[in-house]
Each structure stands twice: as structure tokens, then as C-alpha cells.
Design an enzyme around this catalytic site. Structure first.
Site, PDB file in Angstrom:
ATOM      1  N   ASP D  71       0.826  -1.205   0.000  1.00  0.00           N
ATOM      2  CA  ASP D  71       0.000   0.000   0.000  1.00  0.00           C
ATOM      3  C   ASP D  71       0.863   1.259   0.000  1.00  0.00           C
ATOM      4  OD1 ASP D  71      -2.308  -1.431  -0.090  1.00  0.00           O
ATOM      5  OD2 ASP D  71      -2.899  -1.067   1.992  1.00  0.00           O
ATOM      6  N   GLY D  72       2.023   1.185   0.660  1.00  0.00           N
ATOM      7  CA  GLY D  72       2.915   2.340   0.695  1.00  0.00           C
ATOM      8  C   GLY D  72       3.445   2.679  -0.683  1.00  0.00           C
ATOM      9  N   ASP D 146      -4.504  11.055   3.965  1.00  0.00           N
ATOM     10  CA  ASP D 146      -4.867  11.947   5.055  1.00  0.00           C
ATOM     11  C   ASP D 146      -3.900  13.118   5.167  1.00  0.00           C
ATOM     12  OD1 ASP D 146      -2.552  10.720   6.262  1.00  0.00           O
ATOM     13  OD2 ASP D 146      -3.840   9.157   7.048  1.00  0.00           O
ATOM     14  N   ARG D 173      -8.034  19.713  22.535  1.00  0.00           N
ATOM     15  CA  ARG D 173      -6.646  19.349  22.788  1.00  0.00           C
ATOM     16  C   ARG D 173      -6.478  17.870  22.484  1.00  0.00           C
ATOM     17  NH1 ARG D 173      -6.907  21.491  28.451  1.00  0.00           N
ATOM     18  NH2 ARG D 173      -6.942  23.745  28.187  1.00  0.00           N
ATOM     19  N   ASP D 175      -3.241  14.874  20.704  1.00  0.00           N
ATOM     20  CA  ASP D 175      -1.901  14.723  20.123  1.00  0.00           C
ATOM     21  C   ASP D 175      -1.886  15.229  18.687  1.00  0.00           C
ATOM     22  OD1 ASP D 175      -1.329  13.517  22.505  1.00  0.00           O
ATOM     23  OD2 ASP D 175      -0.447  11.721  21.630  1.00  0.00           O
ATOM     24  N   THR D 186      -8.981   3.425   6.204  1.00  0.00           N
ATOM     25  CA  THR D 186      -8.478   2.116   6.653  1.00  0.00           C
ATOM     26  C   THR D 186      -6.978   2.173   6.940  1.00  0.00           C
ATOM     27  OG1 THR D 186      -8.342   1.492   4.328  1.00  0.00           O
ATOM     28  CG2 THR D 186     -10.245   0.692   5.558  1.00  0.00           C
ATOM     29  N   ALA D 187      -6.411   3.381   6.931  1.00  0.00           N
ATOM     30  CA  ALA D 187      -4.981   3.519   7.232  1.00  0.00           C
ATOM     31  C   ALA D 187      -4.832   4.077   8.661  1.00  0.00           C
ATOM     32  CB  ALA D 187      -4.326   4.424   6.195  1.00  0.00           C
ATOM     33  N   TYR D 188      -4.101   5.132   8.825  1.00  0.00           N
ATOM     34  CA  TYR D 188      -3.795   5.620  10.172  1.00  0.00           C
ATOM     35  C   TYR D 188      -5.042   5.978  10.975  1.00  0.00           C
ATOM     36  CZ  TYR D 188      -1.349   8.055  13.893  1.00  0.00           C
ATOM     37  OH  TYR D 188      -0.863   8.426  15.119  1.00  0.00           O
ATOM     38  N   ALA D 189      -6.030   6.573  10.315  1.00  0.00           N
ATOM     39  CA  ALA D 189      -7.238   7.014  11.017  1.00  0.00           C
ATOM     40  C   ALA D 189      -7.936   5.864  11.727  1.00  0.00           C
ATOM     41  CB  ALA D 189      -8.201   7.696  10.048  1.00  0.00           C
TER      42      ALA D 189
END
Lengths: 289, 289, 289, 289
Positions: D71-72, D146, D173, D175, D186-189
Site C-alpha cells: 500500500d505504501g 490523510d 486538545r 496529540d 483504513t490507514a492511520y485514522a
């Protein structure tokens, strides 16, 4: 040590036809080594095997109790072992269980080890729910996994107050509220978003089911605190559930008091028992994805 | 009992101009009753007040240490109190804190109570991280909230193994992994989805940050288990963080061993201290919505 | 524009004594400007006010319908407005609602604005559940928030399959499965962990309730996909629920087909309506903590 | 249709020795049927294969682009295809990907199908981040998954405001804050707790990373809304990240504006492509546990 377990009490789930042959094999393996008494959870008996005895008689007569089924079978068996001080071994007829951690495939090998004294012993505590009306005790019930106060109907909400040693923890709205032992932390409470608690801990977790207060979070408390739950005025009717087995109707005059039961359950494990390995297998924790 | 606290050591955050007047008032209130020594966390001094002393001297000379700031100030102060056996009281200059639970508005009233012996005492444990390279100790660091192993860069992932008493808990991929005390369970770990742990518990929680394994869940463990974390081969670089204060670079030759520190911290609370009340206030748990 | 709304139909919740005076004031404010017809959701009538009419007559006769109560009252009213093409305004008797977004305190001011044509119009879609047995339609029901398939008893589990346009999404075990509109995304689905969906979206979300598969996550789908849910063989009995109002028993011969209903509902909002402001107020999103 | 793809551009990840043989086989399979040009993402070349061309030349010369990696690799390739209108096929060298959905094991079979015109076409949208200082454009960047605004250092917090079409969504507030496309859902989120969004949706989701406001929840918005993020006064420094690839420093004078990019990416899939099947496989959704 070997003579320790002269009589083994077998508690079996006999409602599934495909398990009957396996039950017979287990009895045959046991009969070669020890005396066997049997309790059929679903009544009746298995053709060709000894007749069943009431579970109270089984507990009295056995030096070691083996539950043959899954985690649900072990849960039912555990409730019969309260105050008995008899050890329990869980044998799994199907998929690996959190509690029934001896696979039927390894049964004979593990049995030999256990009869020869090669096993580890684990104490797990029960919780007792004292159901009160206007401050008087109505009934007491014991649970191994969890005690849950929930709405009278599915998809309904209750508003409740939870106290710890008399101090208000919170007043919240949710579908229900779970008080779980470490044993129960991998059962229903896990689906509700509760943390996993190591079985050696003397802790309880308070886990709301679908809380309306979005900032609610599970809380882990010392097991020697006394938890009390009552319904708020705005909720007229709820239910109390013990290990998912029995329920009682709760109204504004009731209060349920939950505390650790003094007598623990003794679970036996094979010597190579690895709690985290079971977690990984059951929860599909692996890195290859 | 009153003579117990003859000298009070005041640890103050003096970087905010608007707090200077309040600090002067606190010193004035204290001076009427006890001897005061002061440590300025941001260096320098406050005009009209005594000069500051190094924090080590303050700890040695004081019978009671008061941190004046917020939870962060108390955290810094706590780290100076390791092994000292000196009690700590947290006074809040701003919003109510989980740890700094005496509001500046009630300070004089609570101080009188405390000097007269009306307070409750709570022991909270530290954790110690032993950072090892090829099995040799590189350094040790103590934390009050949490020790975190995380990616070298923000938004990166690490793959790691966590062990408990030598047994693998899991190998996972995540942005990082938090080992938190009950004290830290209402700090960063809470944002990461960890459970709240009652401060009287002797437990640690393992909480992943943005885990890639969606079935991962926080685990609560006995605080007497030794937790070890190492990076998997696929991750060449990470960092270790103690209470969010300092970080060290970690590679595949390193391993961090985390265990309860033997000497606890003694926190003082006013007599009307109610842990759950603070939870409700900080987490906005109320039913009116 | 003013003559557009000559007759206003008022749907009121009249079961709470403390609201009766407010209802009278609202009727009085309306009567000064327009014709009023009224429907009492709890039957009977309010002393001194006109008698109620059946809700069908109210919908037919009104140019604008106002629901007076909370989000629940608006939900009941919405179901009466299906296919009517009549606009709906929600007035709140108590706490601010997601849907009933005109506070009773501002009612007269907002009414004047709306009668003079100063309002915004929002279309929200319903979903229709077609309940089938052996492929034949048993009944159809319309929901504004959500359609839920759940266990026959509280705290029980169902195993089900969900399909989108005929493709299997997943087979899972959970207490239930919610199919929610954007309108319903701030109702029950939010407690179940579903995302908030902006009301202008043409989407549905599939949100499991207490899923046993820990890696389950809510899925957002286009609203023009046809969702179908059936029970797996291992689950013999479930229930279907529409907007929390009515339920039907579901077994293995049944299947529920869920799709967007072609006719939308027309909601009116005051001109200063701000969706995100309501989110922030209802969900306690503020930075001061 | 067959002549459509006369020249295929191959984008390969050539940093892993074990993939070199596979790359050679792929080139050999392609060479039998079409012209091939190649771009080596890690520079250099593979012995025995044609030399690489710059990615811009590859995009210009190819009728179809194939990314060979995971995917990358597909993500890197997608960024080179912006505005090109050239279709992209993702072939997976390792584990099944969400995007690179053709397994290397089936490559020849699928290639034949695709060259003969048997494939499905899917449009996916990019988002464009316009980075502004004092209202003036500093730079624009395009992302497929994203755009994330996050703290300058790992484990730090930012306070930020998010706007939609000029209306404040919230000030929070955390990170960091993720703005994700359906592709990125379906990735980082997903690790951050965001919902899965079907790839055919024209939506964005706003997903906080470790939010301090516990009542925060992901929000799904129409992709035609303009999202803007700025840092609150209390946060002096942050970073902006596009598809995890590049970052820029952000301060209080900056603002990032995020909107759908007008030109979509064209993904090709084999005819038996089943989005939900990939979800189930990647997320370990099965019922046998």
C-alpha cells in the site's frame, strides 16, 4: 500426590450429539485410572455410560471436578463448587476457551500429568450480590464473571447511581452497568469496552454498556470495596443478571450490594499453562497483518 | 501533631506573571504559622520573597512539601521526593487537578486543618525503568505517572514485544506503548483509551497508543510483575519517555525493564477529600444532558 | 411568504404537569398570529385549550407542524409526516435537543422570524425497513434515526450477516446491529461507538452493539446501497426495532432489507441555526478542563 | 480494448533483495504482451532489467501504471499520478493490501484479464492542503490518505480549532487531528478510532489522535466542505503531515485549508474485486472465535 485425586467428578454438556463419542472416550480414559462420577448438565444420560448424579452429590464425592464443554460449561460448574474447596479443571470440547484451557486433543497427556501432581493451582474469586429492598436482604447470588444491572427491555436505558464503600462514584445513563471480576474481564465486559484484568488481581471493574455520557470510562477498583448500585428516580424498572444465568426485577426500592465472596474457586492448569498465550490466541493478537 | 510540620517547603511555578501575587499570599499565610523555604521551578526568584534553594535542600529541610501550580508542578515535585519519605500536598493555582487537589481558594482553611493534624494520608507508588543495553544497565529513571516507549518520530509506528515476568504478553505495532501507574491512569493513558485505576491499587496498565492490531485492548497487571519491552527487529529506533519529561533513544540492543519502586510517595489530602468527586468534576460526569 | 404558514399544527407531549402552562403560553403566542390545531401525544386534552385532533388530520390541515417536547417528541411527529411534504419545527420544552433546536425561551422571537420567512430549510432522509419471510414482504416500517436488529433478550448475543447490495459485509456476533441515518448518528448509535455523520450526508452507518469480534469497526456506506440483515443459523431468534418504538420478532426465515426512503422530511431551523454549536453544547466539547 | 494498454509503467520498490527475482518475473510476463518502462523508487536499477526512468516520464509514457510493492508503494505512485488521468493497478509483493489488491500469485492471470478489458474502474479523490501564513498561500500539497496536524514532538499535545466552511466545529486538545479521505479511513485514522468509509463516498472524516476531551468523537463531513485548522494561542508550534511523507512546521500565524482535489485518481481492479472481502481479510473479521 497421585492418590489425591481418587474420584473424579465429570460435569458434561450432553445436548450436542457430536460430543457423545468424545464424552465416552474421556470416561474410558478416566476409568483406567480413577473412579468416575458424572453429572449431565442437560439431564438424561449417555447410552453406555453410568447414570448421572445430582451436581451436589458429584461435588461431595469428587476429589477433582472436570468440566467438559466450553467456558459456559465451566461457568455452570463453578457455581456448583462454591464453598466446596474442590479443584476444577476445564476441558474444552470445541474452540479454545479462556477458562476451559485443556484441549480435548491433549486430554490424556494432561490428565496423566495432573494425576501425577504436575499442575499449577490458581485461586479465582467469586462476587456475591446481595439484593436488598428497603434495606432488607431479599436474596443473595454468587457470580464468577459478572453482575449486571440493565434495562428491563433491550435497547432501553437506565439511570443509576454506583457507590464504592458508600461514596458515590457516578450517576449515569446507559443500557446497563457491569461489575466484573478479572475472570469476567475477558467475557461480556470486554465487548463493552472494559480492560483485561490479570486473573491474579484482586480487583473489580465497573464497565458501562453503551453509556450516554460519552466521557465515561471503565474504572478498576480494589475487590475489597463494597459496590452498591441503585436506580435513579427517573428509572422505574431494571433487572439484575448474574453470570448471564438468572435475572431478577429491580425497582427504586431495591439496591444491589456487590462484594468479593470470601471462599475462592481453585482452578487447576496444566504445567505449561500460559495465560498470555491464551489471550493472544483468543483475541487474534499476532503481528502478521 | 501540630509541631510535626514546623518547616514547609514550597515548590512553585513562577513563570506566569499572574501567579506571582498568589504565591506571595501563600507565603504570607504560611509565614504566620511555620518556617518556609522555597524552590522556584523556573529559576530566579519572586521580588519581595526569600531567595530560592535547590530542590534537594528544600526536601532535606522541610517537614512537609507543598507544590503550588497544577498537576505538572506536583509531578516535578514528586520526582524530587523519591526516597525522602517527606509528605506532599498539591495546591492548585488554576483549574482543579487530579493530584493538586487543594484549591487556592480554600488554601488557608485547609492549611489550618492540616497543621492541626486533620488530613488523610495516601501512599502512591513510583515505577522505575531500568534501561539496558546487551543486558547491562545503562541508566535508571523513576516515573510517577507512566513510562512510554514510542516511535522516534511523531506519526510513526514501532513494533515491540512486551513481557511480564519473562512471559511474552504480545508483539504488536502501534505508535507507542504506555506502562501506567494508577496515578498515571487519569493522565496520558486515559487519552489512549486506558481504564481508570483507583489510586489504592497495586496495579499497572499496559495501554497501546493507536494500535494497528484493532483487537488490542488495555491490560491491567499486578504491580509486582516485572514488565519488559524491547523493539522488534523490524523497528530500528524508538524512544523511552518518563512522565513526559525526558527521553532516551532506544534501539534493538536495548530493553527497558519496568517495576514498582520500593519507596512510595506520601500524598496528603484534606479531610473531605473525595477521589470520585474529583473524577466526576474533571471528566464532566453529570447527568444533566 | 407570511401567508405560507396560515395554520400551524402543534404536536405536544402533555404527560408532564409542569409543561401544561408552557403549552398554554405557546398556544396563546400562536393564536395571536395564525390558526392552530393540536394533537396530544398522550391523549386527553389540556384544560382551557382546544380539543385535540388525530395526528393524520393535523398533518393534513397544517401548513407547518411544530413539535413541542424534546427529540423524542420530534421523532414521533416525524413519523406522522412521512409522505406529507409538510415542514417541521422542533421546539424544546427542556434541555436543548439535537433535533428540537428551538428553545422555548426564544420561541416567540423565532416564531416571528419563521412566519416572516426567515428560516433555513433542511432535508433529512428516512430509511425504510422491508421485513421479509422466505423472500415475501411481511411488513414495511419507516425510521428516522435507526433500524436495529438485536437479541431477543437483553444481554444476549445474536450472530448475523449484513449485506450491501447483495455483497456480504460481515458475519458477526454482537448484542445487536444498528443501521443509522445521519440523524440517528447522534442518538443511540453514538453510545454504541458510531461516528457522527453530518446531516447533509447521504450515508448510512453500520454500528455493532458490544461486538464480540474486537476488531470490528463502524462502517459508513452510501445511502443508496441496499442493506440486508439476516440471522445466522446459530441464532434462532432476534428482534427488529424501528426508532426504538416498535419491535417485531425475527427468526431464521426472516430477512430485513433497509434502504433510503424516497420522500425526505423537511426540517425548519431558525436563521442562526448552527449544527456544530449544538454538537458542542450537547457533547460538552469545550476546552476549559 | 486490448490495445488501450500498449505501454505499461512499472513503479517498483527495489530496496528488498528478496523481491528482485519477483520483479524480474513480472517484467518478463509483461514484456511478452506490452511495452514496459520502469521507475525504481529506491534509485539504481535491477541487474538484467532496463534502466529506470524518472517517474514523470513514466507517467507520461504509460497507458497504465502498475505499482509493485504494498500500500505504501501505491501511495507513492498515486502522488505521481495527480492530474495525469492515467489508471493505476496495485500489485502486492507481500501481504494483501487495502489498495494493492492484486496478489503477485495471481498476477499473470489478472494481467491477461485486464489487458483484455476485464476490469472494474474506481475513482478515488485526493485532498489538497493549502498552507497559509497571515492569509497568504505558502504552499499546496496533495494527499491520498490523510492530512494530519500534530504536535511538534511525539507525546506532546496541541490545542487547535477546526472549521467547516468557516463554522467552528470544535476547539480541542489532542496529540493531533486527522483529516482523512475514504481511502485513508483504513490507514492511520483507523488506529485512531475513526470509522471505515466506503471508497465510493464523497466524505471526509475528522479524527482526533488521543483527544483530551473524552467526549470527542470522529465526525464524517461532506467532501465538498472546506476544512480549516489553526493552532490555538496556547500552542505555539505544530506540524502538518501529508500521507505520512512530508511535514512542515506550523505556528500561530499559519492555517491549513483542506479540500477535495478536483481531479480524481483512477484505480483499476480485477473483475472479481470485492471491497468487503478485503476488509474482512485485513481486519480478521471472521466468526470462528
Amino acid at each position: 500426590m497421585q492418590e489425591k485425586f481418587k474420584t473424579i467428578g465429570l460435569v458434561v454438556r450432553n445436548d450436542v450429539q457430536s460430543h457423545i463419542e468424545t464424552i465416552k472416550q474421556v470416561v474410558s480414559i478416566l476409568n483406567n485410572r480413577v473412579d468416575v462420577i458424572i453429572h449431565y448438565l442437560d439431564g438424561g444420560a449417555v447410552d453406555g455410560l453410568m447414570p448421572g448424579v445430582p451436581v451436589e452429590n458429584l461435588v461431595k464425592g469428587a476429589d477433582l471436578v472436570i468440566s467438559l464443554g466450553g467456558d459456559g460449561t465451566l461457568l455452570s460448574t463453578a457455581s456448583a463448587l462454591v464453598d466446596s474447596n474442590k479443584p476444577l479443571l476445564g476441558v474444552n470440547l470445541g474452540r479454545l476457551g479462556f477458562l476451559a484451557d485443556v484441549s480435548i486433543l491433549d486430554f490424556e497427556q494432561h490428565l496423566v500429568g495432573i494425576l501425577e501432581g504436575r499442575f499449577s493451582v490458581e485461586k479465582r474469586f467469586f462476587i456475591e450480590g446481595t439484593f436488598m429492598k428497603h434495606g432488607k436482604v431479599v436474596s443473595t447470588n454468587i457470580a464468577f464473571n459478572d453482575i449486571i444491572v440493565h434495562a428491563h427491555q433491550a435497547l432501553s436505558m437506565i439511570e443509576y447511581e454506583v457507590f464504592s464503600n458508600g461514596d458515590l462514584i457516578h450517576q449515569q445513563r446507559a443500557d446497563g452497568i457491569i461489575v466484573t471480576t478479572p475472570t469476567g474481564s475477558t467475557a461480556y465486559a470486554l465487548s463493552g469496552g472494559g480492560p483485561i484484568m490479570h486473573p491474579s488481581l484482586e480487583t473489580l471493574a465497573i464497565v458501562p454498556i453503551c453509556p450516554h455520557t460519552l466521557s465515561n470510562r471503565p474504572i478498576v477498583l480494589p475487590a475489597d470495596q463494597i459496590i452498591e448500585i441503585s436506580l435513579s428516580k427517573s428509572t422505574t424498572l431494571g433487572k439484575v443478571n448474574y453470570d448471564g444465568q438468572s435475572t431478577q426485577v429491580m425497582d427504586n426500592d431495591h439496591r444491589i450490594k456487590i462484594q468479593r465472596y470470601p471462599q475462592p474457586l481453585t482452578l487447576l492448569h496444566p504445567q505449561d499453562y500460559d495465560y498470555f498465550q491464551i489471550l493472544r490466541a483468543k483475541l487474534h493478537w499476532s503481528t502478521n497483518h
